[in-house]
Design a protein around this motif. Sequence first.
Motif: not given
Length: 342
Positions: A7-12, A318-330
Amino acid sequence: MFTKDFDYFLPEDLIAQTPLENRSESRLLVMDRISGAISHKKFYEIEQIIPEGSLLVMNNSRVIPARVICRKDNGVAVEVFLIRAVGDKEWQCLMKPAKRVKPGFELTSLNGLMKVKVKRKTKEGFVFVDISTEGDFWDALEKEGQVPLPPYIKKSLMNPDRYQTIYSDRNEKGSVAAPTAGLHFTEELLAGLERQGVDRAFVTLHVGPGTFRPVQAERIEDHKMDAEFYHIEPDSVKKIEDALKDKRKIIAVGTTSVRTLESAWGSDGKCKIRRGSSDMFIYPGYKFKVVSGLITNFHLPKSTLIMLVCAFAGKDNVMKAYENAIKERYRMYSFGDAMVIL
């Protein structure tokens, strides 16, 4: 392993609602499979990233306009969602509202080009129907049906072709969702990769709705995948077997290509089942036989798709990459940005 661990949190507001005007302008997160090191590019820069001699494997299945609005004799509307053909006229489908239809009921599409007769219902919620049409079935479906978009996309799609890969084959109709990793490719980009010595092979896996269904089981080992039909033509089999023999990189474009390859091949580098159904569930601990690189979009939390990516590149990476992508607003999900793992 537990489903909650994926699981991970994603801004809508990061869920992409529309595709970019230029397919290859998407952002691209580049990740090293072993170290987890990442960098950020544009998708068109993949020409400089894919090694010479690599083989791209792409799913050429075409999305069908599977969502058909029909009416019963009393005028009540029923949505018929086609999943797969199981006979000359018989289809497996989902209906909404399903409680209002019973075996023997007949439905008519809005323009009258399709007649749908309910045959039987299953405890899993599927409905089997016979469909008759005026003239060619596919012509009628193109006129009556709508391309189904995932439920997290709230905006209408002005051009349905933007939910098709440019290499989807009109003779390979059968998916109810796009193999979205391929949506970023353009003809110019494919030509550039070919000039650089990157070959490509096609497989066909008709994507069903089960691919994107959230895992409900507490332990992922208890989840069962729906079977999806696939086939691989002899010329693609030869290309893939030659690449394995020569130890060249085989880069799957999308998780559907991964599951096709890993379902069809044995550990000896030979294709065992060229045509069949795959219900393969790939999660961490799986040992890959064929795939050595992956191009993929960003996937929903707790989905079988993110579990497959974690199996390929390591859950922590992978989870770190997702965290980075969200931070970079992919931009995320079907119309969103991409990642390549090598």
